[in-house]
Write a protein that holds these residues in place. Structure first.
Motif, PDB file in Angstrom:
ATOM      1  N   THR A   1      -2.556   6.105   2.083  1.00 35.72           N
ATOM      2  CA  THR A   1      -3.666   6.476   2.965  1.00 35.72           C
ATOM      3  C   THR A   1      -4.956   6.638   2.167  1.00 35.72           C
ATOM      4  OG1 THR A   1      -2.125   7.641   4.410  1.00 35.72           O
ATOM      5  CG2 THR A   1      -4.454   8.189   4.655  1.00 35.72           C
TER       6      THR A   1
ATOM      7  N   ASP B   1       3.123   7.956   1.029  1.00 36.56           N
ATOM      8  CA  ASP B   1       2.279   7.642   2.191  1.00 36.56           C
ATOM      9  C   ASP B   1       0.863   8.189   2.009  1.00 36.56           C
ATOM     10  OD1 ASP B   1       3.566  10.119   2.218  1.00 36.56           O
ATOM     11  OD2 ASP B   1       3.384  10.350   4.389  1.00 36.56           O
ATOM     12  N   GLN B   2       0.754   9.352   1.385  1.00 41.20           N
ATOM     13  CA  GLN B   2      -0.590   9.920   1.185  1.00 41.20           C
ATOM     14  C   GLN B   2      -1.392   9.106   0.175  1.00 41.20           C
ATOM     15  OE1 GLN B   2      -1.034  14.084   0.614  1.00 41.20           O
ATOM     16  NE2 GLN B   2       0.604  14.623   2.048  1.00 41.20           N
TER      17      GLN B   2
END
Lengths: 495, 495
Positions: free
Chosen positions: B83, B79-80
């Protein structure tokens, strides 16, 4: 090797048993090392007068004081090296240092002075390993600092008088490359963690870099680590390693691995430990500048340290000294003079005078100061001349001419060349005229899988080698075509 | 990594407890892996629909079947990465393989097919590590054979459709060099033998090469291992690693080390294990050619193996099958179709028909054969086109243009260039336009000690760097002078 940088001094072991490993050196109950016992335990041999005489005969050189006075006193298969040399066989020298301190002390110079003598006597090439990787793994030291110290220490080593035409100095971090790594891997596969624990005293808290390190110190004992010097044939050259006896465990491991990886067992010539300024059972420590004489000390510092701190075998009063004489067994000035005073007659005279009480403690200290000062001043002068370009010259991995590194060298070493220098090796950097592997794929012999065929060899070439040569030819042709085109254009422009 | 080469199949563990390490995979009492339990134990996260939707949105690509059907099902900080990517930040992909077998089976292709999709969706560079060193250390394999297998396996990997403009494939033995070794050392210093024993199950009988190996697999997660691709700034690029979940321990170790050596923790996207032909709890083994479909199998072999050996969830009699339907939980044809059939609608139809009993075992096997055969034939055709020169192109350490590896690629990949190719990296090979370290000597940041400044950076240059540049300039000037001289001579000759 952890103590390459810090030639260990002896100290009494609490348990009363002497302990000698690459990381710890502790004497028995009396604080002294029993070298005879050590030789026996390690299974190496003592160097006898007959062997020294053979070395003198075959080299035509008088033995170095370190050899004739027993500082280098033990060996493994040195006799075989001498026999091979007598028959005209070639070998190379390998020594090293762990670069963890800024300035070297006198003890650090011992192996390099002796190695230089060996190199000049036998007229052979030499590789010097600087284990910046090891120092990073063992000490609280940044990698960048370990690498910087490697270069700084190299300047002191070069100042000992090595010739760049047959001396290659490398930092592990700089040089790490395929031919080196191939040997590291092959050796690593021969040694279990349990064995390494037994040899080096690793524990569960050792970091895995430490556990994996010993093969990196072992590898340079095999010539195909250095194709730019020696080609790719592990069987082509024997290796002789001068070192302090605490490094013996590293090279016992290396010798055990050698036949399994298709190489000669390296031979060893091993020294006693250099006694510390404050007495044989004291420590020379970088954190205590009065514990050693450094190569950076001024003449005044040398004089002051010797006078203040050199452990004396002199008696309490002049009267007692005149009566009993100085104690040569413990007197550091006497011991150090044995290392550094070349003149045997003068040394004997001093020993007799001091031992009989005719010479006083202050007087033998004066002799030592007068012996050390010009030596250290000369070192400092030599070091000042070692520019970065000179360091680059010793570090350079440009392929050499194999034959030119053996025998008499004519004239002075060339000045360092201009232009960028590569410090990293590779499979494609192969010395000209280097021996080529005799048989590919021999029993248990993995020494032939480095891939790159030696230039100039008459062995059948591999497919990939043929391809590479074809490609190089194409490139050369293209370059030539371009040059011709350029020339034609220039010619047209000139008309 | 020991199982990169041998995607482990599940087998029942005698103790009834599932075991998943890079070397051993055994299911619980029922022979099955409890993936939910694994995710919980390892402390990674499950990939949910929302994350898949974000990936589809930011890449503009429909999720790969392996992703939308949950074969790649777990992650760490994916997810990072998403992002950061949404904000325009760059990252690179890293995957690998241990080259211990001649021919790959279908399970071996999974990570590469998926990695190719990731690379094309995100338009980012990729490094692929071939751990020939590891295979030598673990297997009864000569180094020369491990190296040969690395090249052979590279051909199969390249046949999966990677673009050489942003894909770098390297063998550890070939590539081993200063920037790589620096990272290996820094990671190795962070991990004790006890920790490594806990993570990897080493014992006292492990060889010290094995003990020292994990940092070599960890290092490529840091971009400054590859200055020819990414420059020398460890902070400049995040890394995403697609792998099977048994490799998680390696990268847990890597992630623990990351902040201590000044790098980003690599993100992971992790797959389930590919089920073996003879059933999920069987093993795909190179010694049993009927246990797997190989990329070298002929259409007839594929058909015969599927028909004879693919574990069937069909019932004993046609009557029973029509009544109860096939068991989708255990049927390998069904499971494999889930991997390789792109058409969701068709897959659903097959599942319904087989599960209801309308479709017989022989019929679903026929579907599988028809799905696999063209895929494998296409692979073989693609592999036949991978010449040695193409392999060299992927292995080449020639410096790239950093920016050109990100975003849309225009046109076809260039043909491999002629001329010799170097496979070894070095500090002097630095990509153009690569980011340069922002601040030198930051807290705990050792990422800036690789020494070589990135070309084109506007950072203040070090003394040695300035010297190097001056030297390079001198060389260039000398070359120019020589060329001019040559041209003048040619001109004179032409007149």
């Amino acid at each position: 090797m952890s103590t390459r940088d810090d030639q260990p001094s002896e100290s009494a072991n609490a348990g009363g048993e002497q302990v000698v490993t690459p990381w710890d050196v502790a004497g028995g109950a009396d604080g002294k090392i029993d070298y005879a016992k050590l030789v026996n335990e390690f299974g190496c041999s003592t160097i006898d007068d007959a062997l020294i005489a053979r070395i003198e005969k075959v080299t035509g050189c008088r033995a170095h004081p370190f050899l004739r006075r027993g500082m280098f006193f033990a060996h493994r298969e040195l006799d075989q090296i001498v026999t091979a040399y007598e028959k005209g066989e070639k070998f190379y020298l390998y020594t090293g240092r762990g670069p963890s301190s800024e300035a070297l002390h006198l003890g650090h110079l011992i192996p390099f002075h002796f190695t230089r003598w060996l190199q000049e006597a036998f007229k052979v090439p030499l590789v010097i390993q600087l284990t910046d990787d090891e120092k990073f793994l063992w000490k609280s030291l940044k990698l960048e600092d370990a690498r910087r110290l490697a270069r700084e220490n190299a300047k002191d080593i070069i100042a000992c008088g090595f010739d760049p035409r047959r001396t290659f100095i490398f930092s592990d971090v700089n040089y790490m490359c395929t031919p080196f790594y191939l040997n590291v891997l092959k050796i690593a596969k021969c040694v279990t963690f349990n064995q390494a624990r037994g040899i080096f005293g690793f524990s569960g808290e050792s970091n895995i870099g430490q556990v994996g390190f010993p093969p990196t110190q072992a590898a340079p004992a095999f010539p195909d680590c250095f194709p730019h010097l020696f080609g790719t044939d592990k069987k082509s050259l024997r290796c002789l390693i001068p070192c302090a006896i605490d490094q013996d465990p590293y090279f016992r491991m290396t010798r055990d691995a050698a036949p399994r990886i298709g190489g000669y067992k390296p031979a060893l010539i091993e020294s006693r430990f250099f006694p510390a300024l404050k007495g044989e059972s004291g420590k020379m420590s970088a954190s205590d500048p009065t514990s050693a004489i450094y190569v950076t000390d001024t003449p005044k510092q040398i004089k002051d340290k010797v006078n203040k701190y050199a452990f004396s075998g002199g008696r309490l009063t002049v009267e007692e000294h005149r009566e009993k004489g100085g104690d040569l067994e413990v007197d550091i000035s006497w011991k150090w003079l044995n290392f550094f005073m070349d003149d045997d007659d003068k040394l004997r005279t001093i020993g007799e005078a001091y031992g009989s009480g005719a010479m006083l403690s202050g007087e033998i200290k004066k002799e030592l100061v007068e012996c050390l000062t010009p030596m250290i001043v000369a070192h400092q002068e030599a070091r000042a001349k070692v520019s970065d370009a000179v360091v680059d010259q010793f570090f350079s991995t440009a392929p050499r001419d194999f034959d030119s590194m053996f025998g008499e060298l004519v004239g002075d070493a060339p000045a360092p060349s201009e232009g960028p220098v590569s410090f990293q090796g590779g499979e494609n950097l192969v010395a000209s005229n280097a021996p080529v592997p005799a048989v590919a794929g021999g029993e248990g012999n993995e020494g032939d899988d480095a891939g790159a065929a030696a230039a100039g060899g008459d062995q059948p070439l591999s497919k990939s080698e043929l391809k590479r040569i074809a490609k190089e030819k194409q490139i050369a042709e293209k370059k030539a075509a371009k040059a011709a085109e350029k020339a034609a254009k220039a010619a047209a422009a000139a008309q």
